[in-house]
Design an enzyme around this catalytic site. Structure first.
Site, short mmCIF file in Angstrom:
data_model
loop_
_atom_site.label_atom_id
_atom_site.label_comp_id
_atom_site.label_asym_id
_atom_site.label_seq_id
_atom_site.Cartn_x
_atom_site.Cartn_y
_atom_site.Cartn_z
N ALA A 278 0.84 -1.16 -0.16
CA ALA A 278 -0.10 0.00 -0.03
C ALA A 278 0.84 1.30 0.05
CB ALA A 278 -1.06 -0.14 1.27
N GLY A 279 2.16 1.24 0.59
CA GLY A 279 2.85 2.58 0.47
C GLY A 279 3.16 3.38 -0.82
N PRO A 280 2.88 4.49 -0.61
CA PRO A 280 2.81 5.52 0.27
C PRO A 280 1.27 5.39 0.52
CG PRO A 280 3.17 6.67 -1.88
CD PRO A 280 3.39 5.26 -1.98
N GLY A 281 0.22 4.95 -0.07
CA GLY A 281 -1.10 5.00 0.46
C GLY A 281 -2.19 5.79 -0.68
N GLY A 282 -1.61 6.20 -1.90
CA GLY A 282 -2.59 6.84 -2.57
C GLY A 282 -3.65 5.70 -3.05
N LYS A 283 -3.43 4.75 -3.64
CA LYS A 283 -4.73 3.91 -3.90
C LYS A 283 -5.46 3.40 -2.57
CE LYS A 283 -2.28 2.35 -7.92
NZ LYS A 283 -0.85 3.02 -7.82
N ASP A 344 -0.45 -4.20 -5.80
CA ASP A 344 0.34 -3.13 -6.56
C ASP A 344 1.76 -3.30 -6.28
OD1 ASP A 344 0.88 -0.83 -7.93
OD2 ASP A 344 -0.06 0.42 -6.43
N CYS A 397 3.25 -0.74 -12.56
CA CYS A 397 3.27 0.73 -13.36
C CYS A 397 4.52 0.42 -14.30
CB CYS A 397 3.70 1.90 -12.48
SG CYS A 397 3.93 3.22 -13.34
C1 LIG Z 1 4.14 0.34 -6.24
S1 LIG Z 1 4.28 0.71 -4.59
C2 LIG Z 1 2.76 0.51 -3.95
C3 LIG Z 1 1.87 2.13 -4.64
C4 LIG Z 1 0.82 2.17 -3.47
N1 LIG Z 1 -0.14 1.24 -4.01
C5 LIG Z 1 0.11 3.66 -3.81
O1 LIG Z 1 -0.95 3.80 -4.61
O2 LIG Z 1 0.53 4.47 -3.30
C6 LIG Z 1 4.92 -0.75 -4.04
C7 LIG Z 1 5.06 -1.23 -2.61
O3 LIG Z 1 5.06 -2.33 -2.33
C8 LIG Z 1 5.86 -2.20 -1.09
N2 LIG Z 1 6.54 -3.69 -0.93
C9 LIG Z 1 7.58 -4.37 -1.42
N3 LIG Z 1 7.82 -5.53 -1.04
C10 LIG Z 1 6.70 -5.95 -0.39
C11 LIG Z 1 6.21 -6.98 0.45
N4 LIG Z 1 7.04 -7.94 0.59
N5 LIG Z 1 5.41 -6.89 1.30
C12 LIG Z 1 4.53 -5.86 1.41
N6 LIG Z 1 4.83 -4.89 0.38
C13 LIG Z 1 5.85 -4.60 -0.24
C14 LIG Z 1 7.15 -1.33 -1.16
O4 LIG Z 1 7.51 -1.03 -0.11
C15 LIG Z 1 6.25 -0.26 -2.02
O5 LIG Z 1 5.84 0.79 -0.95
#
Ligand SMILES: C[S@@+](CC[C@H](N)C(=O)[O-])C[C@H]1O[C@@H](n2cnc3c(N)ncnc32)[C@H](O)[C@@H]1O
Length: 464
Positions: A278-283, A344, A397
């Site tokens: 989810a990070g940083p949380g937009g979706k 995501d 993306c």
């Molecule tokens: C593409 S970003 C997500 C963007 C987010 N959905 C948004 O809309 O703001 C991918 C995220 O996956 C996290 N990530 C990477 N490996 C992960 C794991 N094994 N478990 C959970 N999160 C993970 C990363 O830290 C990153 O924040």
């Protein structure tokens, strides 16, 4: 303005602050692997560079970073020395000069003399003769002229031609051509779109802000998302709703994939949703608002504690949402429990190259293979987290086939071998307002077609 505040008149030979900032940007990106879109705004703020100077520094710095590969090929043709033997800071100065000559409308004599002055201020007088001589040779042609000199004809080798003309590594041109079925006109449009900066798009978070409030603040309606609004210019932080978190800066493509996941019909309960990356949380912010509207709750997770904290900040005060720091490949949440799951995944970012000027030259083909295993594991766990009859949205993306359809195919096959069945849902049918989506079931958005990042969405229904 009092006399004390009057800008100091520049002496001939001084480097101007905008060019100096662009050079320091290139050095920061090269030496410290800085992200240009974080470093430059901070530098401009700290140095008090605003208005036209800031716009010039941004166009110069970002444009030079984007086109680095092409400019290096031109510079190599303009000197007898191997570029690897040129002092790295002098090479950065030359790249800035090349961009002014080939990518901006700076008159050649001004581009050369200002760049020589920049070189003198940054590195001392010794290399100025070399810089002057090389840039005079660069100025002999415009970009079309250099393309004719240095790139093969498009009919002969479209990949090499387009890589040079639109400044992308050849492997990225090939990856785009693969997804765009070898339609070179489309590939060229996609590459060209990566060289145009993206508009600032906002999302009104359901239940916290209306789109009308964003329009009243000077934004214009975005094309496809009912929550989206485009800011014609200025700082999004100046918009009250963005400052309070009731709205966020979010690409319209990101909004659309979350909206499609929420819109797809499912049978049975629709009460518990998961956003596992989810990070940083937009979706997550968009989903939490939509979940709340139908009485559902959202669990949002991220493996990186600081990213999970950002999600927590974004979702602060939203009762329908809970945030955990957790590795979604070894999830602490129960299996077969969620009605809707968004995954995501972390990806190469090839779909957002217009936002990250240096990224195309930093990425390498091996990254795709490295990410594939993690992406497949994350989708596999997302499938297992959904209840039978529940829906999974796989989002990346990147239009690269391995990261998109390749991951979906591999994860489905793996789950199927364990008796967990999935069906592909036609995601294209869930975005009827968006034209020019290829035949389903996958959604692939493109900057040149939709003005969005090149987001990919697959929707899977868990059948057993
Ligand atoms: C593409 S970003 C997500 C963007 C987010 N959905 C948004 O809309 O703001 C991918 C995220 O996956 C996290 N990530 C990477 N490996 C992960 C794991 N094994 N478990 C959970 N999160 C993970 C990363 O830290 C990153 O924040």
């Amino acid at each position: 303005m009092g006399a004390g505040n009057r800008p100091r008149r520049r002496r001939a030979g001084d480097a101007d602050p905008a060019r100096r900032a662009a050079l320091d940007l290139l050095v920061g990106v090269r030496e410290r692997e800085a992200y240009a879109n974080l470093l430059l705004p901070r530098m401009l703020r700290e140095r008090g560079i605003g208005g036209r100077d800031a716009a010039f520094a941004t166009e110069l710095g970002y444009g030079t970073l984007r086109a680095r590969g092409t400019y290096d090929a031109v510079l190599a043709a303009c000197t007898d020395r191997a570029l690897a033997g040129v002092d790295p800071e002098v090479l950065d100065v030359l790249r800035l000069g090349a961009h002014q000559l080939l990518g901006m409308r700076t008159p050649p004599h001004a581009a050369v003399s200002a760049t020589v002055a920049l070189c003198r201020a940054a590195t001392g007088p010794r290399p100025t003769g070399f810089v002057n001589a090389v840039l005079r040779r660069v100025a002999a042609h415009d970009l079309d002229g250099w393309t004719a000199c240095l790139a093969p004809a498009v009919e002969e080798d479209p990949v090499a031609y387009l890589a040079f003309r639109h400044a992308h590594p050849a492997w990225i041109v090939r990856a785009f051509a693969d997804v765009l079925d070898g339609d070179w006109g489309q590939v060229e449009a996609a590459l060209a779109a990566d060289n145009s900066p993206a508009a600032v798009t906002l999302a009104a978070r359901p239940g916290r802000c209306s789109r009308e409030a964003l329009l009243a603040a000077g934004a214009e309606p975005s094309r496809w998302s009912p929550y989206g609004a485009v800011l014609p210019g200025g700082d999004p932080g100046a918009v009250e709703a963005v400052r309070t978190g009731a709205a966020g800066v979010q690409d319209e493509g990101s909004q659309l994939v979350a909206l499609a996941l929420a819109a797809a019909p499912i049978h049975g309960a629709d009460e518990l949703w998961l956003d596992s990356c989810a990070g940083p949380g937009g979706k997550a912010a968009l989903l939490a608002g939509l979940a709340a509207e139908r009485g559902a709750r959202l669990l949002a997770a991220d493996v990186a504690p600081h990213r999970a904290r950002l999600v927590g900040d974004t979702l602060e005060g939203v009762p329908a949402a809970r945030v955990v720091a957790a590795d979604a490949t070894v999830p602490p949440w129960p299996a077969a429990r969620f009605d809707r799951v968004l995954v995501d995944v972390p990806c190469s970012g090839l779909g957002a190259l217009r936002r990250r000027p240096e990224a195309r030259w930093r990425r390498e083909p091996a990254d795709i293979g490295r990410l594939f295993g993690l992406q497949t594991a994350l989708l596999d766990r997302a499938i297992r987290a959904a209840r039978p009859g529940g829906l999974i949205g796989y989002v990346t993306c990147s239009p690269h086939r391995t990261e998109s359809a390749g991951v979906v195919h591999t994860a489905r096959t793996g789950a199927d071998a364990d008796g967990i069945g999935t069906e592909l849902v036609d995601a294209v049918a869930l975005l009827p307002q968006v034209p020019d989506l290829a035949a389903g079931p996958f959604v692939q958005l493109w900057p040149h077609r939709h003005g969005t990042d090149a987001m990919f969405l697959a929707l899977l229904l868990r059948t057993r």
